[in-house]
Design a protein around this motif. Sequence first.
Motif, PDB file in Angstrom:
ATOM      1  N   VAL A   1       0.857  -1.185   0.000  1.00 21.42           N
ATOM      2  CA  VAL A   1       0.000   0.000   0.000  1.00 21.42           C
ATOM      3  C   VAL A   1       0.892   1.234   0.000  1.00 21.42           C
ATOM      4  CG1 VAL A   1      -1.724   1.300   1.310  1.00 21.42           C
ATOM      5  CG2 VAL A   1      -1.850  -1.199   1.205  1.00 21.42           C
TER       6      VAL A   1
ATOM      7  N   ARG B   1      -7.776 -12.093   2.734  1.00 26.38           N
ATOM      8  CA  ARG B   1      -8.918 -12.440   1.885  1.00 26.38           C
ATOM      9  C   ARG B   1      -8.445 -12.805   0.480  1.00 26.38           C
ATOM     10  NH1 ARG B   1     -12.463  -7.594   0.649  1.00 26.38           N
ATOM     11  NH2 ARG B   1     -11.616  -7.799  -1.431  1.00 26.38           N
TER      12      ARG B   1
ATOM     13  N   ARG C   1      -7.233  -7.384   3.986  1.00 25.19           N
ATOM     14  CA  ARG C   1      -7.398  -7.472   2.532  1.00 25.19           C
ATOM     15  C   ARG C   1      -6.555  -8.604   1.953  1.00 25.19           C
ATOM     16  NH1 ARG C   1      -8.164  -3.757  -1.540  1.00 25.19           N
ATOM     17  NH2 ARG C   1      -9.889  -3.070  -0.238  1.00 25.19           N
TER      18      ARG C   1
ATOM     19  N   ARG D   1      -6.280  -3.049   8.018  1.00 28.56           N
ATOM     20  CA  ARG D   1      -7.029  -3.178   6.761  1.00 28.56           C
ATOM     21  C   ARG D   1      -6.199  -3.872   5.681  1.00 28.56           C
ATOM     22  NH1 ARG D   1     -10.852   1.815   6.037  1.00 28.56           N
ATOM     23  NH2 ARG D   1     -11.306   2.373   8.185  1.00 28.56           N
ATOM     24  N   THR D   2      -4.897  -3.569   5.665  1.00 29.36           N
ATOM     25  CA  THR D   2      -4.003  -4.178   4.671  1.00 29.36           C
ATOM     26  C   THR D   2      -3.927  -5.685   4.885  1.00 29.36           C
ATOM     27  OG1 THR D   2      -2.707  -2.135   4.667  1.00 29.36           O
ATOM     28  CG2 THR D   2      -1.646  -4.088   3.736  1.00 29.36           C
TER      29      THR D   2
ATOM     30  N   LEU E   1      -4.579   1.366   9.057  1.00 26.00           N
ATOM     31  CA  LEU E   1      -4.264   0.950   7.684  1.00 26.00           C
ATOM     32  C   LEU E   1      -3.614  -0.433   7.665  1.00 26.00           C
ATOM     33  CD1 LEU E   1      -4.345   1.802   4.702  1.00 26.00           C
ATOM     34  CD2 LEU E   1      -2.086   2.847   5.015  1.00 26.00           C
TER      35      LEU E   1
END
Lengths: 326, 731
Positions: free
Chosen positions: A229, A320, A317, A313-314, A310
Motif C-alpha cells: 500500500v 482475503r 485485505r 485493513r491491509t 491501515l
Amino acid sequence: MHPFTYTQANDAREAVGAGRRGGRYIAGGTTLVDLMRETVERPDTLVDISRLPLREFNVTKRGGLRIGALVTMSEAAAHSKVRSLFPVVSEALELSASAQLRNMATIGGNIMQRTRCTYFRDVTADCNKREPGSGCAARGGVNRAHAILGTSESCVATHPSDVAVAFAALDAQVHLLGPDGERTVPFLDLLLRPGNTPNREHALRHGELITAVELPALPRPLKSGYLKVRDRQSYEFALTSAAVALNVSGGVIREARVAAGGVGTVPWRLRAVERALAGERPSDRLWSEAAAGSAEGARPLKHNRFKVDLLRRTVERQLRTVGDMA
Amino acid sequence: MSPQPQAAVGAPLSRVDGRLKVTGRAKYSAEHEVAGVVHAVMVDASIGRGRITSIDTSDAEAQRGVLAVIHHGNAPKLPYKDNKASNNPPGARLRVFQDDKVRFHGQPVAVVVATSLEVGQHAASLVKVRYDAEHPTTELSKGEPDKPTEYSRGDVDSGLRKADVRLDLTYRLARNHHNAMELHATIARWKGDKLTVWDKTQWVVGTQTELSTVFDVPLKSVRVISPFVGGGFGSGLRCWPHTVAAALAARVVKRPVKLVLTRKQQFFGTGFRPEYEYRLRLGADRRGRLTAMAHELEHETSSYETFTEGVLDPGRMLYSTSNVSQAYRTVPLDVNTPIWMRGPGPATASYVIESAVDELADRLGIDPIELRQRNEPDEDESSGLPWSTRRLRECYTVGAREFGWERRSAKPRARREGDWLIGMGMAAGVYHTARGAAEAHVRLAADGTAIVETAASDMGPGTYTSQTQVAADALGLTVRNVTVRIGDSLFPPTPPHGGSQTMASVGSAVLDGCDKVRRRAVELAIEDEDSPLHGVNAEDVVVRSGRLHVKGDPARGETYRQLLSRNDLGHLEADGSYAGAPGTERHSMHAYNATFAEVAVDATLGLVRVRRVLGVYDAGRIISPKLAESQAFGGMVGGIGQALLEHTATDHRDGRIANANLADYLVPVHADVPDLKAIYLDGEDREADPLGVKGLGEVVMVGVAPAIANAVFNATGRRVRQLPITAEALL
C-alpha cells in the motif's frame, strides 16, 4: 564523498579476508553509493563482490529453494521456481523500486539496505543510528513514513525492504561465510530491533558475507501473495504491506504465515494473526477477526497514527485475497 | 493573421529539435564545454534562523585541488544595485555571502571551488560552520500576516444574508516544488569586465539584468546563454542566488566556474508554490444563483521578499455574482522566497472555488455543470469589459458529451467495482491571456532559407517548433528552410518564458518581422521590370515554398532565390516587434477549460487512482496541435501530482525540508498517469494578439486538481478540503 579505496574480490575467501580487514562489501551499489554521496556512509575500503559465484537457484532435497546472494532482484522475481513455489517473493520484488534498480540490486544487498528515514540520510540532523547518542530527530519530526512497531526511544526508522517481509513470513534461512567458516541463521534473527543501539542493525559478525537465502519447504498446497500500500502506484516504499502464505486442506487452514512491512523497525511477523487463523475455516469474518490484532503493541507517532488502522485493513485485505485462492 | 496561406501553422508537426534531444546533442546548461572550467559546490546553512559565528575552512582548503572557499568573511562586497526590470518581488533580495545572517534552512553560507567536482564535494563536507541559532518560524499559522490586499464589489454581508444556502469552507494546499528533470546549473566565465553565463533560465534577459545590477557592470557586458531548458514550470523565472554565487566564484578564482545544484539544494535554492490557507464563503439562492463570494486567503513568503501571484482573478470573473470580497495576505516566514509554479494563482484559486461550487451543487441537488451554466457571466464583472472570447459553455457541452457525464450518478458512492468506488468530477479552469513586449530579428538569405533570432526560451512547450511554424507561413517557406535561434541575450529581447505569453508575444514579433521581410521581397518583385510579378498589386502576391506568385495564378511568379540573385542581394532582413498588452485593455481576455476526471478509490485502503482525465480547452488558435496536446497532458500530470501526491514537508523545529528528494517528494510516475485526452475548440481570438492565441501552458493545469477532488467526493461521499488528498484522509 569521503575518499575510499576500491578492490575487487575474485573469490569468496579473498572477499572475506578483505571484509575482515574492515572492507565494506558492495554488489549492486544501489543503496551504498547513494549513502556515500550523502556522506552518511564513509567506508575507507570497498570490496566489490559482484564477481563471486553466488548466483545459484537450487531446489533443496526437502523442496526448499536456495537463492544466491548475488542474484539480482529482477532475476529472482522472474525465476520460474520462485514464481511457482513462492509467488509472495516474486510479487514483493516486482513491487519494489524501479526496473532499473531491480536490474542492479541483489538479494543479499536488498536485505542489508538501510532505512529511508530522511533524518538518517541527512548528516546535519540528529540520528542515533548514524551517530550514536546524537538523538532521534524523527520522533518529534516529520514521521509519516516511520515505524509504529518495534520502535524505541532511540529510533523509529523502518526497514524498507519488501522482499524481506516475504522472507520473514516464510521463515527464510540466511547462509553466511565468515572468517570462521560457514553458518546459517534464521532470517528473523538476522535483523535487529533498534533498542538502545540502533546503529547495530544486524547479527552479522565482523567480515561475514551473505552467500545465499534459503526458502524452506512448506506444506503444500501453499498459496501466497504480497500487498503493498503506497501513495503512488510505483516506485515508492510501502506505507504498509502484508506478506501472506496459507496452507489450506480439507477446508481448514493448516498453516498461516503473515508478516507486515512499512510499519516495523524490522520486517514484522504477525504471530497473533497466524494463531488466530490456524485450524480455522476460511471466511470473511475470520479474515476480519484475525487481522484485528495486526497492530498489537503499536506505538504510533504524530504523523503515522493512520498506519495502525491501515495495517489492519491491509492484512485483512491480503488474507482475503490469498484465502480466496487457497 | 497574415494573408499568407497557412500550411505550417495548425499542422501536427513533430518537434524540430526532437532529433537533437533524443540523440543528446541538445546542450543543457551544465553540458556546455567551456575551456578551463572548475567546479563549485555550495555549503548550505544547517539552521533555520540565526547568525554564523565562525567558519573553519582549514580542512577543506587542505584538500588537493581546492582553489577557494568563499563565504561572508572573505567574499568581495557586491554592489547589488536595484533591479527594476526583474521578477524580483518587493523587498531586499538575498545577497550571497554578504553578511552573517541566516534567514532560512539551507541558505548558501559558503561555496567551495575545486578543480574537480569530487574534490569540491568532499571539501564542502569538511567546511565547519558554527552558528548562533534561533528558533525559526516556518508554520503558516504561526506567522504574522502582512496587511491584506483587498477587493470588493457589492455588499457581501447582505448577499450572504439573503442566500438560501450558505457554505463556509476552509481549504489547505501544501507547498509544491517544481522538480523539473534538469537540475539548475550555471557556468560563469569572466573575460575582463565581461561576463558570460550559461544558465538554466526561462528568461535570459532577466538573468542578464540581474547579474548586471548585482555586479554593477553594464548590461552589454553580460551575456546569458540558455538554448535548451529541461523543464522549468516556473523555477527558472528569476535569477537565483546560486547563479550569482557561480559568477562571484569565477571572479575570485579567475577561471570559469560550473555550479550544479543538487536535487536537495533545489528545494531551498530555488522557489516553490507557497502553502496556502484559503477560506471561501459562498451564498446562493435555491436555483443555484450565487448571491455572494467572500475569499480570505493567505500564503507564505520569505522574511526578505514579498512574493504574490495572480490568485484573485478567478474569484472576480469566473462566475456571475454582484457581491464579492477578497482579502489576500502574505505571511513572512523563515523560508526562502516562493516563485510562480505552473498555473500560478488560478491553479490554487480554482481548486478552492471549483470544490466549493461542486459542494454547492450537491447541496442543492443541481448538476454541477448546470449550476455553472446558471452562473455564467455575460461580461467580466470585475472590470465591466466584454469578453474577447469566452467559450466555456462549449467546453462544458463538448466535455460532457465526450466524457460520458450522463453516466455519473449524482449520488455519491453509487458505483462500485470490487474493492473500488468509482466517481466522476469536473471543474472549470481559467487563466488570463498575458502578453509582453517582444522583438525578433529575421533574415532571409538568397538561397531561400531564413534565420529567426529572438531571446526567448523553450522549457519544453516547443518554442523552436511553434516559432518555426509561424515564420514558415509568414515567409512562405517550408518548415525545413527556417531556423529559429533562441536562448541568448544577444538576440532581441523577449518577456519571461512563463505565464503562457511566449506564443502571443514572441510569436507576434516573429510574425511581424517575417511579414516585413516578405513584403519587402514582394515590393522588390513588383517594381522589378525583369520580374514576372512586375506591376502586380502587392496584395495579390503570395509566397509558397519559397516562390512568390500571383494569387490564383501560380504559374506567374518566381522564387526568392531568383529575385534576390537577380537583384544582387545577399539577403533581406527586418526587425519584428510586438508592443505587448495595451495600457488599457478593451476586452477581458482569458483561456478556459472544462476538465473532467474519473477516479477509483479503494473503499478500505483509501487509495485514490485516477482512471481518466479529459480537458476541453478554449485557448484561441492552436499553432501546433501535437505540442498543444503534449502541453495538456503535462498539465494533467501536474494536476494529478497537486491533487494526490505533491507535498513539501517542513520540520518546523528547525525549518529543515524533510523530504528534499524525489523518493519522498512524490511526483506522478507513469503508473499514476491514466487515459488522458485533450480537445481544443477550433477558433481564434482576434482581440488578443495578431496570432489569435490565448496561451495554453498554464490553463491546462488549472482545474485538474478540483476535478479529481470532486471525483473523489462523487466516489466516496467524503469532502477532503486539503491537498494533496492522501490515504489517511479517506480511511
